[in-house]
Motif scaffolding. Structure first.
Motif, PDB file in Angstrom:
ATOM      1  N   THR A 371       0.829  -1.201   0.000  1.00 51.34           N
ATOM      2  CA  THR A 371       0.000   0.000   0.000  1.00 51.34           C
ATOM      3  C   THR A 371       0.863   1.250   0.000  1.00 51.34           C
ATOM      4  N   ASN A 372       0.207   2.416  -0.076  1.00 55.21           N
ATOM      5  CA  ASN A 372       0.921   3.691  -0.084  1.00 55.21           C
ATOM      6  C   ASN A 372       0.141   4.712   0.731  1.00 55.21           C
ATOM      7  N   LYS A 373       0.708   5.903   0.884  1.00 55.82           N
ATOM      8  CA  LYS A 373       0.087   6.918   1.734  1.00 55.82           C
ATOM      9  C   LYS A 373      -1.257   7.383   1.187  1.00 55.82           C
ATOM     10  N   THR A 374      -1.342   7.571  -0.132  1.00 57.84           N
ATOM     11  CA  THR A 374      -2.599   8.055  -0.714  1.00 57.84           C
ATOM     12  C   THR A 374      -3.731   7.072  -0.463  1.00 57.84           C
ATOM     13  N   THR A 375      -3.442   5.793  -0.650  1.00 52.13           N
ATOM     14  CA  THR A 375      -4.461   4.768  -0.423  1.00 52.13           C
ATOM     15  C   THR A 375      -4.861   4.712   1.047  1.00 52.13           C
ATOM     16  N   LEU A 376      -3.877   4.810   1.929  1.00 52.92           N
ATOM     17  CA  LEU A 376      -4.179   4.740   3.357  1.00 52.92           C
ATOM     18  C   LEU A 376      -4.999   5.932   3.819  1.00 52.92           C
ATOM     19  N   ARG A 377      -4.711   7.121   3.306  1.00 54.37           N
ATOM     20  CA  ARG A 377      -5.503   8.289   3.689  1.00 54.37           C
ATOM     21  C   ARG A 377      -6.966   8.119   3.286  1.00 54.37           C
ATOM     22  N   ALA A 378      -7.177   7.608   2.086  1.00 47.03           N
ATOM     23  CA  ALA A 378      -8.557   7.389   1.644  1.00 47.03           C
ATOM     24  C   ALA A 378      -9.232   6.294   2.464  1.00 47.03           C
ATOM     25  N   LEU A 379      -8.470   5.259   2.824  1.00 41.46           N
ATOM     26  CA  LEU A 379      -9.037   4.172   3.618  1.00 41.46           C
ATOM     27  C   LEU A 379      -9.382   4.639   5.025  1.00 41.46           C
ATOM     28  N   ASP A 441      -6.209  -0.976  -2.409  1.00 40.53           N
ATOM     29  CA  ASP A 441      -7.568  -1.058  -1.871  1.00 40.53           C
ATOM     30  C   ASP A 441      -7.771   0.066  -0.860  1.00 40.53           C
ATOM     31  N   ASN A 442      -8.534   1.095  -1.256  1.00 48.16           N
ATOM     32  CA  ASN A 442      -8.775   2.238  -0.379  1.00 48.16           C
ATOM     33  C   ASN A 442     -10.145   2.196   0.277  1.00 48.16           C
ATOM     34  N   SER A 443     -10.858   1.088   0.123  1.00 51.18           N
ATOM     35  CA  SER A 443     -12.166   0.929   0.761  1.00 51.18           C
ATOM     36  C   SER A 443     -12.137  -0.148   1.827  1.00 51.18           C
ATOM     37  N   GLY A 444     -11.393  -1.216   1.570  1.00 56.11           N
ATOM     38  CA  GLY A 444     -11.313  -2.298   2.516  1.00 56.11           C
ATOM     39  C   GLY A 444     -12.532  -3.190   2.478  1.00 56.11           C
ATOM     40  N   VAL A 445     -12.375  -4.368   3.010  1.00 59.53           N
ATOM     41  CA  VAL A 445     -13.456  -5.344   3.061  1.00 59.53           C
ATOM     42  C   VAL A 445     -13.753  -5.635   4.521  1.00 59.53           C
ATOM     43  N   VAL A 446     -15.010  -5.457   4.898  1.00 56.81           N
ATOM     44  CA  VAL A 446     -15.413  -5.737   6.273  1.00 56.81           C
ATOM     45  C   VAL A 446     -15.511  -7.241   6.455  1.00 56.81           C
ATOM     46  N   SER A 447     -14.819  -7.753   7.446  1.00 55.99           N
ATOM     47  CA  SER A 447     -14.814  -9.188   7.706  1.00 55.99           C
ATOM     48  C   SER A 447     -14.725  -9.412   9.206  1.00 55.99           C
ATOM     49  N   GLU A 448     -14.721 -10.668   9.591  1.00 53.10           N
ATOM     50  CA  GLU A 448     -14.588 -10.996  11.002  1.00 53.10           C
ATOM     51  C   GLU A 448     -13.195 -10.605  11.502  1.00 53.10           C
ATOM     52  N   ALA A 449     -13.138 -10.216  12.758  1.00 55.31           N
ATOM     53  CA  ALA A 449     -11.856  -9.812  13.331  1.00 55.31           C
ATOM     54  C   ALA A 449     -10.882 -10.982  13.326  1.00 55.31           C
ATOM     55  N   SER A 450      -9.691 -10.731  12.812  1.00 53.86           N
ATOM     56  CA  SER A 450      -8.653 -11.757  12.744  1.00 53.86           C
ATOM     57  C   SER A 450      -7.301 -11.068  12.690  1.00 53.86           C
ATOM     58  N   ASP A 451      -6.269 -11.868  12.499  1.00 56.71           N
ATOM     59  CA  ASP A 451      -4.922 -11.306  12.418  1.00 56.71           C
ATOM     60  C   ASP A 451      -4.698 -10.523  11.133  1.00 56.71           C
ATOM     61  N   ALA A 452      -5.616 -10.646  10.165  1.00 60.43           N
ATOM     62  CA  ALA A 452      -5.460  -9.951   8.893  1.00 60.43           C
ATOM     63  C   ALA A 452      -6.184  -8.621   8.865  1.00 60.43           C
ATOM     64  N   THR A 453      -7.042  -8.346   9.838  1.00 62.22           N
ATOM     65  CA  THR A 453      -7.795  -7.096   9.841  1.00 62.22           C
ATOM     66  C   THR A 453      -6.967  -5.969  10.453  1.00 62.22           C
ATOM     67  N   ILE A 454      -7.262  -4.762  10.023  1.00 63.30           N
ATOM     68  CA  ILE A 454      -6.540  -3.584  10.502  1.00 63.30           C
ATOM     69  C   ILE A 454      -6.759  -3.435  12.005  1.00 63.30           C
ATOM     70  N   ALA A 455      -5.670  -3.289  12.737  1.00 71.35           N
ATOM     71  CA  ALA A 455      -5.730  -3.228  14.206  1.00 71.35           C
ATOM     72  C   ALA A 455      -5.146  -1.902  14.686  1.00 71.35           C
ATOM     73  N   PRO A 456      -6.002  -0.929  15.020  1.00 72.00           N
ATOM     74  CA  PRO A 456      -5.502   0.347  15.561  1.00 72.00           C
ATOM     75  C   PRO A 456      -5.298   0.259  17.073  1.00 72.00           C
TER      76      PRO A 456
END
Length: 513
Positions: A371-379, A441-456
Motif C-alpha cells: 500500500t501507499n500513503k494516498t491509499t491509506l488516507r482514503a481508507l 484497496d482504499n475501501s477495505g473489506v469488512v470481515s470478522e476480526a482476525s490477524d489480517a484485519t486492521i488493528a488500531p
C-alpha cells in the motif's frame, strides 16, 4: 609549602593511624626492629625499657606512596606531586613541633640480619632516604588516644557541607578547617588540632575507587572545644551563620566564602540520624515508584486488550469522582462498559504549554505491504466519512494530521488532529474489522476480526513520549496549536470537534440567513 607539611602531619595523626591498620603496623614494626637492635648491641633486656630517640621512624617515601591521605589528595586535579626534599623543607619550616625528620644511610649490616629497618630502601635500590616520626607523645593531658574507640572519635567528628568550590579537595578542605580554627582559642597542647578528613562515598561509587569531595566531608578534630567552635560559627541553620558573619572576627576572606556558599556543620550523631531518615525516605520512594510503575503496566495491558465496539456514535463518558466507577460507551443500541482509567486516558488534557498533543497518536498494524500513503488516507477517511459534517466539508481526511508511513511496511503511526479524532478512529475500526485485499484497496473489506484485519491502537505513556521526542520541536508546537484550535476550549476538555450539533463546529459551514 605549609599545605604539604599539614598533609604529612594529618597522615600521622592518631585517628588516621587508628583507621589505617597497615601504616600502624609499619610503625609498630619499625619500633620493634629498632628495639631488637638496641637489645642485641647492649645485650641488656629489660621488660620496662622506654623507647629511645631512635625508635618509631618510617621512610617518608612509604608514607607518600601508601597513606590514604596522599592517595586521596593525588586524585584531585589540582594536586601536584613534589619531590621528597620539598616535603622535608616544608616539615622543617612549618611542622617542626609535630614531626622529626632525619636522613638515613644504607649500610651493609642489613645483609647479616641487622639493620632490618633499611629493608625499605634496599628493596627499592636506594642508598639514602629521609625518615620521619611523630614527635608528640601518645598521651597528652591525661587522654590516651591510642585507646580511643569509635564512640570517642564520633564525639570529636563533625559533618560539614556546602564546601566552597575552591576548597573541594582534601588539601583544600584541610586548609579551610585550619583557617577557621585559627580564630578559635588555641588549646595548650602540642598535638595537631585536626585528626582526619573523610569524604563519604555515594551509594553508586565503586568500592575500589577513591572517594572525592562532592561538597561535604566528615572532619575529626582533636579537642572538643574546637568541635563546639565550628558548630557555633557555622551552624546547620544558615540564617544564624549569616548573622554571625557580621562579627569583627569573621571579616576575613574565608568567612566571606563560607557565608556565600552556605557552609554549615553539624555533629556526627545528628548526621547519622539525618542519614538514616534519608535512607528510609529513599527506600519508601523507590517502593512507591515501583508500585506506580507496576500499576501502570497492569493498566496498559488492560487497555491494550480492551476492545471498543463503538461504530459511528460519539463517546459519552459520564463524570464521576469514583475511580472504580465504570463509564459507558453507547453504540448499536447497547452500552459497552470500560474501566474509568481507560476513559481518563482517552480524554487527555491539552494546554498551551504541552510538549506534544497527548492522546493523538495511533499505531496501526496489519496493513497491506504494497500500500501507499494516498491509499491509506482514503481508507482511514472512512472513520469520518459517514459524519454529516465531514461529508459536507468535502474534507473527510481532516482528522489526520500526519501519516507516518514507510513504503513496504505493514504498520504505521498516525498523528490525529485531536484526541477525539483518535478515539473515533480506534472506535470505528474496532467496530468495523477491515482488511485490505490489495495495496491499492482504499475501501477495505469488512470481515470478522482476525490477524489480517486492521488493528488500531492508541499510544500513550512512555511509548508516546519516546515517539514525540523524535519529532522536531516546531512540528510538535504546530500539532499542539492545531489541536487547541479545533477544540472548544484550551484545557483539553473540549467536545467532539467533528460534532455537527453546532453550526460553528469544525467540519460544517456556517448557515447563512
Amino acid at each position: 609549602m605549609e599545605g604539604l607539611a599539614d598533609l604529612v602531619v594529618l597522615a600521622l595523626s592518631d585517628h588516621t593511624l587508628w583507621m589505617d591498620v597497615d601504616l600502624r603496623r609499619k610503625i609498630d614494626w619499625s619500633v620493634r626492629t629498632q628495639q631488637r637492635e638496641e637489645e642485641s648491641n647492649t645485650e641488656e633486656i629489660a621488660s620496662n625499657d622506654v623507647l629511645n630517640d631512635d625508635t618509631g621512624y618510617i621512610p617518608l617515601t612509604h608514607l607518600l606512596r601508601h597513606s590514604s591521605i596522599f592517595l586521596q589528595s593525588s586524585s584531585s586535579p589540582s594536586f601536584i606531586q613534589h619531590p621528597e626534599t620539598t616535603y622535608v623543607k616544608a616539615l622543617r619550616a612549618h611542622a617542626v613541633e609535630f614531626v622529626d625528620v632525619r636522613l638515613a644511610f644504607y649500610h651493609e649490616n642489613m645483609q647479616t640480619g641487622q639493620g632490618e629497618a633499611n629493608n625499605w630502601y634496599h628493596s627499592s635500590g636506594q642508598q639514602t632516604g629521609y625518615e620521619i616520626r611523630r614527635k608528640y607523645p601518645a598521651i597528652i593531658g591525661g587522654s590516651n588516644f591510642s585507646e580511643y574507640g569509635k564512640a570517642d572519635w564520633d564525639r570529636l567528628t563533625i559533618y560539614v557541607e556546602n564546601i566552597p568550590v575552591q576548597y573541594r579537595s582534601l588539601p583544600g578542605t584541610l586548609k579551610l578547617v585550619k583557617t577557621l580554627l585559627a580564630y578559635a582559642p588555641s588549646p595548650s597542647s602540642l598535638r595537631p588540632r585536626i585528626q582526619n578528613i573523610i569524604f563519604p562515598r555515594h551509594h553508586r561509587d565503586q568500592s575500589t575507587s577513591l572517594p572525592v569531595c562532592k561538597g561535604f566531608a566528615l572532619v575529626t578534630l582533636t579537642f572538643l572545644q574546637d568541635v563546639n567552635y565550628i558548630l557555633r560559627k557555622c551552624p546547620w541553620e544558615t540564617l544564624q551563620a549569616k548573622a554571625d558573619s557580621k562579627a569583627t572576627e569573621n571579616r576575613s576572606q574565608v568567612f566571606e566564602d563560607v557565608t556565600r556558599f552556605g557552609f554549615r556543620s553539624t555533629s556526627k550523631e545528628r548526621w547519622d540520624a539525618l542519614k538514616a531518615d534519608y535512607l528510609l525516605y529513599r527506600q519508601r520512594l523507590i517502593e512507591e515508584i515501583n508500585e506506580a510503575q507496576g500499576k501502570e503496566q497492569v493498566s496498559r495491558r488492560q487497555l491494550e486488550t480492551t476492545s471498543l465496539p463503538v461504530p459511528e456514535s460519539s463517546v459519552h463518558v459520564s463524570s464521576s469522582h469514583d475511580r472504580n466507577e465504570k463509564h459507558s460507551v453507547k453504540g448499536k443500541g447497547k452500552d459497552v462498559h470500560i474501566p474509568a482509567h481507560a476513559a481518563a486516558v482517552e480524554a487527555p488534557k491539552i494546554h498551551a504549554n504541552s510538549l506534544y498533543p497527548p492522546g493523538c497518536l495511533v499505531f496501526v498494524r496489519h496493513l497491506h505491504p504494497d500500500t501507499n500513503k494516498t491509499t491509506l488516507r482514503a481508507l482511514f477517511a472512512h472513520a469520518w466519512s459517514r459524519d454529516a459534517g465531514a461529508s459536507s466539508s468535502g474534507k473527510p481526511t481532516d482528522g489526520i494530521d500526519y501519516l507516518d508511513f514507510m513504503k513496504g511496511m505493514d504498520s504505521c503511526h498516525i498523528r490525529l488532529s485531536t484526541p477525539v479524532h483518535a478515539q473515533k478512529f480506534v472506535a470505528y475500526f474496532s467496530a468495523h474489522p477491515t482488511r485490505q485485499t490489495s495495496g491499492l484497496d482504499n475501501s477495505g473489506v469488512v470481515s470478522e476480526a482476525s490477524d489480517a484485519t486492521i488493528a488500531p491502537e492508541l499510544v500513550f505513556g512512555k511509548r508516546e513520549e519516546v515517539y514525540w521526542e523524535k519529532v522536531p520541536e516546531k512540528v510538535r508546537r504546530q500539532a499542539v496549536d492545531k489541536a487547541l484550535k479545533l477544540m472548544d476550549d484550551g484545557n483539553g476538555h473540549a467536545a467532539d470537534p467533528t460534532s455537527t450539533n453546532d453550526g460553528n463546529s469544525y467540519g460544517q459551514k456556517k448557515r447563512k440567513r
